[in-house]
Design an enzyme around this catalytic site. Structure first.
Site, PDB file in Angstrom:
ATOM      1  N   HIS A 155      47.658 -29.855 -45.460  1.00 41.31           N
ATOM      2  CA  HIS A 155      48.192 -30.891 -44.577  1.00 41.31           C
ATOM      3  C   HIS A 155      48.320 -30.389 -43.144  1.00 41.31           C
ATOM      4  O   HIS A 155      49.102 -30.927 -42.363  1.00 41.31           O
ATOM      5  CB  HIS A 155      49.554 -31.382 -45.083  1.00 41.31           C
ATOM      6  N   CYS A 174      15.210 -17.449 -28.011  1.00 43.36           N
ATOM      7  CA  CYS A 174      13.809 -17.016 -27.910  1.00 43.36           C
ATOM      8  C   CYS A 174      13.712 -15.508 -27.692  1.00 43.36           C
ATOM      9  O   CYS A 174      12.900 -14.825 -28.320  1.00 43.36           O
ATOM     10  CB  CYS A 174      13.114 -17.767 -26.779  1.00 43.36           C
ATOM     11  N   SER A 190       8.473 -19.500 -33.764  1.00 38.86           N
ATOM     12  CA  SER A 190       7.670 -18.496 -33.055  1.00 38.86           C
ATOM     13  C   SER A 190       6.987 -17.561 -34.042  1.00 38.86           C
ATOM     14  O   SER A 190       5.801 -17.251 -33.903  1.00 38.86           O
ATOM     15  CB  SER A 190       8.546 -17.688 -32.095  1.00 38.86           C
ATOM     16  N   GLY A 240       0.629 -26.423 -35.230  1.00 37.07           N
ATOM     17  CA  GLY A 240       1.789 -26.563 -34.353  1.00 37.07           C
ATOM     18  C   GLY A 240       1.841 -27.890 -33.629  1.00 37.07           C
ATOM     19  O   GLY A 240       2.853 -28.226 -33.014  1.00 37.07           O
ATOM     20  N   MET A 294       4.048 -21.859 -25.685  1.00 38.54           N
ATOM     21  CA  MET A 294       3.348 -20.581 -25.539  1.00 38.54           C
ATOM     22  C   MET A 294       1.841 -20.763 -25.493  1.00 38.54           C
ATOM     23  O   MET A 294       1.111 -19.913 -24.966  1.00 38.54           O
ATOM     24  CB  MET A 294       3.725 -19.639 -26.682  1.00 38.54           C
ATOM     25  N   GLY A 322       8.594 -19.345 -24.371  1.00 38.74           N
ATOM     26  CA  GLY A 322       7.490 -18.912 -25.223  1.00 38.74           C
ATOM     27  C   GLY A 322       6.250 -18.590 -24.418  1.00 38.74           C
ATOM     28  O   GLY A 322       5.540 -17.606 -24.696  1.00 38.74           O
TER      29      GLY A 322
END
Length: 579
Positions: free
Chosen positions: A221, A404, A447, A486, A495, A559
């Site tokens: 509670h 990253c 990645s 991708g 990238m 990337g």
């Protein structure tokens, strides 16, 4: 400052929550004029014992989530953290009695308001000639000395619902059910821990904790616990909890010893992530099994919460085979987990992974000099990525997760460890294949998958030849695989932009002629780095950044920056070695 809650109104939130549960569950129905949920098949209970429970709202899925065949007949809910009204409890008792049940057992958590209100309703019903019994559950193991009010009712109450429900479903009488669950209730204990408090809708948090503290032995509670301890690892906190629960000097301990068989409940108090819940569950299993305790069943999930409290409670119930059969009995209750009816302890928890297929002989295997050159290249790449960790993380924060740099550093450390274990394969194709497997396993994230795809595809053209044309073809193959799986294209702010720019320069390698590396190096790097820088002006078309407003993406894609840095590291080493 009050906390934010997704409610229509503070006053009506308990009614709305119960209405939502019933609206989505055809096996439930509301009792008009009351905050009561009942099984919709009450007529099927004729000649059996009915089971009613309840309490304040805010503990969902308790208690209404445990209504169903093999568990509760109905639940009476109060406002948030408030005992239900006597009139509603009495109305529920009358409703199940009129359906032809042969008696009602009230299962009540040990709190003053619940005891009083359920007790008063019981007395009124008995005065009307309705057979009603009441079991008060107190399973709290927090207090080391006996309190006048007794032990609080916590998540172990759900196990009482289950045992009583199985007995009622089997046609056992009211007196026997009452006696048997009373015995079971004395053989269990629960202890909670939380990282912070919760807040009732419209109110402030119930207590404050420092950033380095956790609250041990708290109730459901929002009340403070019995002890504040310093923040520690999950293993350490679980050990503290279980040691406290099983300490024989603790008057509310569970008498667990080596050879005991238990049901373990790992209960989310409302705001803990399921990642943390899994870690806690693993720690509890390891601790108990390390003490020689047999875990007959492990129930992990949210059973009895305290609104959004970020914490967990552990419940231990000592069991034998007859009791375990009641725990295992079938139920249609929506919130009861569908777990395997086999012991947790003694079960094989892993199996051997399939063996890697033997590597085919590679006609392109080079000599030791080339292998040493590859080591220098990889070492430079690793050093470069480790040095960029903070910069890449900062760039990545615009897309939401900011990892990253951490991901690339994880890859770099994995490669460094791999190089220390053994020299890399002399064959370029085998080298890229090995790197692909390593990154897929150790780097993680999208990645890791993208680099893995790139390297796996790039290895194929190098199996037959390793001349400049083959390396250019390898680049093309890698880029094609990244685009195929991708779903990215040049200009999508990924990238791929840096790698694509480099790939265009490498097309010259397909023409017959002298070693073009010294000539290409400057142009290739300039194009790749320019492409990376240009991503700051692009609208993301793939990856997590594609879900972020372009107005917030005013820095280069991390990337793409990482890929350009990798290319620079590779080419600088090759150029310095006169390749």
């Amino acid at each position: 400052m009050t906390s934010k809650k997704l409610v229509n109104s503070v006053a009506g939130c308990a009614d709305d929550a119960l209405a939502g549960l019933v609206a989505c569950n055809p096996s439930l129905q509301l009792l008009q004029g009351h905050r009561v949920a009942l099984r919709s098949d009450l007529d099927s209970l004729k000649g059996r014992v009915a089971l009613l429970s309840g309490g304040g709202s805010g503990h969902e899925p308790a208690h209404a989530g445990f209504i169903g065949k093999g568990m509760l007949t109905g639940v009476i809910a109060g406002a948030v953290f408030t005992s239900p009204a006597v009139g509603s409890i009495l109305a529920a008792i009358r409703a199940v009695a009129q359906a032809g049940t042969v008696g009602t057992l009230l299962i009540v958590k040990n709190y003053t308001g619940d005891r009083l209100n359920f007790g008063l309703a019981r007395e009124q019903a008995r005065a009307e000639g309705i057979p009603v019994e009441m079991v008060v559950v107190g399973d709290d193991s927090a207090f080391t000395v006996l309190k006048k009010a007794g032990r609080r009712g916590l998540c172990g109450t759900v196990l009482i619902h289950k045992v009583a429900g199985a007995l009622a479903e089997a046609g056992v009488g009211l007196e026997e059910i009452t006696n048997r669950v009373s015995v079971v209730a004395k053989a269990m204990g629960t202890l909670g821990v939380s990282l912070s408090s919760c807040s009732v809708p419209g109110s402030r948090p119930t207590f404050e904790l420092s950033a380095d503290e956790v609250e041990l032995g708290l109730g459901i509670h929002g009340e403070a616990g019995v002890l504040r301890i310093k923040m520690a690892t999950a293993d350490e906190i679980v050990a503290h909890m279980l040691n406290h629960m099983t300490d024989s000097s603790n008057v509310s301990h569970v008498p667990v010893q080596s050879g005991s068989s238990v049901v373990l409940m790992v209960n989310n108090l409302g705001g803990l992530s399921y990642l943390e819940l899994g870690i806690i569950a693993d720690a509890a299993v390891r601790f108990l099994e390390g003490r020689g305790v047999k875990i007959a069943r492990a129930l992990v999930g949210t059973f009895m919460s305290a609104l959004e409290m970020p914490g967990v409670s552990l419940t231990l119930l000592l069991v034998d085979e007859p009791l375990l059969k009641l725990i295992d009995a079938e139920t249609t209750a929506a919130a009861w987990p569908n777990v395997a009816k086999v012991s947790v302890t003694g079960r094989k928890r892993s199996r051997a992974a399939p063996a890697e297929p033997p590597e085919a002989p590679d006609a392109t295997a080079a000599g030791g000099a080339t292998s040493k050159q590859m080591v220098r290249v990889l070492e430079r790449v690793c050093t470069t990525l480790l040095g960029l960790e903070d910069q890449l993380n900062a760039l990545d924060r615009a897309a939401g997760d900011g990892d990253c740099g951490t991901t690339h550093s994880r890859a770099a450390r994995a490669i460094q460890g791999w190089l220390k274990e053994s020299p890399p394969p002399a064959s370029p194709a085998q080298l890229l294949s090995k790197l692909s497997l390593l990154l897929l396993e150790k780097m993680g994230g999208s990645s890791g998958a993208l680099y893995g795809l790139f390297l796996t595809a790039a290895a194929q053209p190098l199996k037959a030849k390793t001349d400049l044309a083959a390396w250019s073809a390898a680049m093309d193959a890698g880029l094609e695989a990244m685009q195929k799986y991708g779903k990215a294209a040049p200009g999508d702010r990924t990238m791929l932009d840096s790698l694509w720019a480099a790939g265009q320069e490498l097309q010259a390698w397909k023409s017959p002629g002298a070693n073009l590396l010294p000539v290409l190096t400057k142009a290739l790097l300039e194009n790749a780095e320019a492409a990376a820088e240009a991503t700051k002006n692009m609208e993301a078309g793939a990856g997590r950044a594609s879900y972020i407003s372009s107005a917030r993406l005013d820095q280069p894609d991390p990337g793409a920056v990482a890929a350009a840095a990798i290319l620079r590291a590779i080419l600088e080493v090759l150029q310095s070695q006169g390749a």
